[in-house]
Design an enzyme around this catalytic site. Structure first.
Site, PDB file in Angstrom:
ATOM      1  N   ASP A  39      -4.730 -12.600   3.686  1.00 13.74           N
ATOM      2  CA  ASP A  39      -5.962 -12.047   4.247  1.00 13.74           C
ATOM      3  C   ASP A  39      -7.188 -12.286   3.368  1.00 13.74           C
ATOM      4  O   ASP A  39      -8.282 -11.817   3.692  1.00 13.74           O
ATOM      5  CB  ASP A  39      -5.794 -10.553   4.580  1.00 13.74           C
ATOM      6  CG  ASP A  39      -5.028  -9.797   3.515  1.00 13.74           C
ATOM      7  OD1 ASP A  39      -4.870 -10.329   2.409  1.00 13.74           O
ATOM      8  OD2 ASP A  39      -4.590  -8.665   3.798  1.00 13.74           O
TER       9      ASP A  39
ATOM     10  N   HIS B 148       0.817  -1.226   0.000  1.00 12.94           N
ATOM     11  CA  HIS B 148       0.000   0.000   0.000  1.00 12.94           C
ATOM     12  C   HIS B 148       0.847   1.272   0.000  1.00 12.94           C
ATOM     13  O   HIS B 148       0.322   2.352  -0.254  1.00 12.94           O
ATOM     14  CB  HIS B 148      -0.902   0.039   1.239  1.00 12.94           C
ATOM     15  CG  HIS B 148      -1.960  -1.017   1.271  1.00 12.94           C
ATOM     16  ND1 HIS B 148      -2.845  -1.208   0.233  1.00 12.94           N
ATOM     17  CD2 HIS B 148      -2.285  -1.947   2.222  1.00 12.94           C
ATOM     18  CE1 HIS B 148      -3.674  -2.214   0.543  1.00 12.94           C
ATOM     19  NE2 HIS B 148      -3.347  -2.680   1.735  1.00 12.94           N
TER      20      HIS B 148
ATOM     21  N   ASP C 138      -3.074 -10.402  -2.290  1.00 10.89           N
ATOM     22  CA  ASP C 138      -3.571  -9.885  -1.021  1.00 10.89           C
ATOM     23  C   ASP C 138      -5.034  -9.464  -1.230  1.00 10.89           C
ATOM     24  O   ASP C 138      -5.400  -9.023  -2.304  1.00 10.89           O
ATOM     25  CB  ASP C 138      -2.709  -8.683  -0.603  1.00 10.89           C
ATOM     26  CG  ASP C 138      -3.022  -8.175   0.798  1.00 10.89           C
ATOM     27  OD1 ASP C 138      -2.197  -8.409   1.701  1.00 10.89           O
ATOM     28  OD2 ASP C 138      -4.079  -7.529   1.001  1.00 10.89           O
TER      29      ASP C 138
HETATM   30 ZN    ZN Z   1      -4.120  -6.954   2.876  1.00  6.74          ZN
END
Ligand code: ZN
Length: 368
Positions: free
Chosen positions: A264, A139, A176
């Site tokens: 995740d 990110h 992800d």
């Molecule tokens: Zn993540």
């Protein structure tokens, strides 16, 4: 076949302080453990150790990335800012990215670990690598941390492969559950790095990761977003890989593949609403290995990103390491039967439609 493992105890000492899940404590939020804490990664390493698989992997010592290497992606002023805060008493790198004193050096070690992994593969020391690093990176933007990420580990590694190791084309596949917005931004106008992100539609960052965001300028076509409907599991992920990810890689013909592996999307994760399980991750790993074998002499690094279920991350991570190495730990996922029964193994019609929207992106990928 030899698989390398990047790991360092200091990765576990990066302090994300108190929060409730990802929401900073204060006001009516009582302090609790931050979602991105060492436990998920430590328990994966512990399971690898306890099952006897760690000694069968080649240990790769991470090194700290230099400021020059980090600044192939990040702005110098941002790097200096993080160092100053870290040298003092820590702070926040941007949106939801708290860190404690000394996290600057640990973040350099995380990015450097992925570069060490790539070097070990290129130098023929190992066939592939699992980089169990922390903090995560996908990110982070050039001038701002975000979503628990300080420095863009895979972005910095891709730059390293191009600038320092002379490779022409690098592909990054990010599974992800959250959009790999930082990695996308790093190479948005760059045709030499293909960035592909599969993520839960509309999860995090909000309003990020649309199908239409396909790269720009010289990089047009070299960024692929595959937003998947919430609730999907093995069925939608495998279909997306077979119909979009693998064909895109084949058209691009990379010299190296890096996977940004967030666990995740696992069915027990508190920060995602997908239903992946260990067998699903095993299958995705197999597909990436097949693509790497066909396209780039098997050159593959899988880098650890998110994953916040301390109960389930270890079994998903172990399955990936087993597939990557061809080793068997003898551990059977004790939660798999339960999670399979919750659904997500088959491709649902609305998932099929979401993937069909992405299929035309394959022919826009800059061909080798
Ligand atoms: Zn993540």
């Amino acid at each position: 076949m030899t698989t390398g493992l990047v790991w360092h105890e200091r990765y576990m000492w990066h302090d994300t302080r108190h929060a409730a899940a990802a929401f900073p404590s204060g006001g009516w939020i009582e302090p609790d453990t931050h979602a991105e804490n060492p436990l998920t990664k430590r328990r994966l390493k512990n399971l690898m150790d306890a099952s006897g698989i760690t000694p069968q992997l080649q240990s790769i010592e991470p090194r700290m990335a230099t400021v020059e290497e980090i600044c192939r992606f990040h702005e110098r002023s941002y790097v200096d800012h993080i160092k100053a805060l870290s040298d003092d008493n820590g702070g926040d790198a941007g949106g939801l990215t708290p860190f404690g004193p000394g996290s600057y050096e640990i973040a350099l070690l995380s990015a450097g670990g992925v570069m060490a992994a790539c070097d070990a593969v290129l130098d023929g020391e190992v066939d592939n690598v699992y980089a169990l690093c922390r903090p995560p990176g996908h990110h982070a933007l050039a001038g701002e941390g975000m979503g628990f990420c300080l420095f863009g580990n895979v972005a910095v590694a891709a730059h390293h492969l191009r600038a320092a190791r002379g490779l022409g084309r690098v592909a990054i596949v990010d599974w992800d559950v959250h959009h790999g917005n930082g990695t996308q931004a790093a190479f948005y106008d760059d045709p030499s790095v293909l960035t592909i992100s599969l993520h839960q539609d509309g999860c995090f960052p909000l309003f990020s990761g649309a199908v239409e965001d396909n790269g720009e300028g010289a990089g047009a076509g070299a960024n692929i977003n595959i937003p998947l409907p919430r609730g999907g599991g093995r069925g939608s992920y495998v279909a997306a890989f077979e119909r979009v990810v693998v064909p895109a890689l084949e058209r691009f013909a990379p010299d190296f593949i890096i996977v940004a592996n967030g666990l995740d999307a696992g069915a027990m994760d508190p920060l995602g609403r997908m239903q992946m399980h260990s067998d699903g991750y095993r299958e995705l790993t197999k597909l990436m290995m097949g693509a790497a074998d066909r396209l780039c002499e098997g050159r593959l690094v899988i880098e650890h990103e998110g994953g916040y279920s301390s109960a389930y991350v270890p079994f998903c991570g172990l399955a990936i390491v087993e597939q990557l190495s061809g080793l068997s730990s003898g551990v059977e996922d004790p939660m798999l039967e339960f999670l399979r029964a919750q659904g997500g193994d088959e491709l649902a019609p609305h998932e099929d439609a979401a993937i069909a929207r992405c299929e035309p992106l394959v022919e826009k990928v800059p061909a080798a």
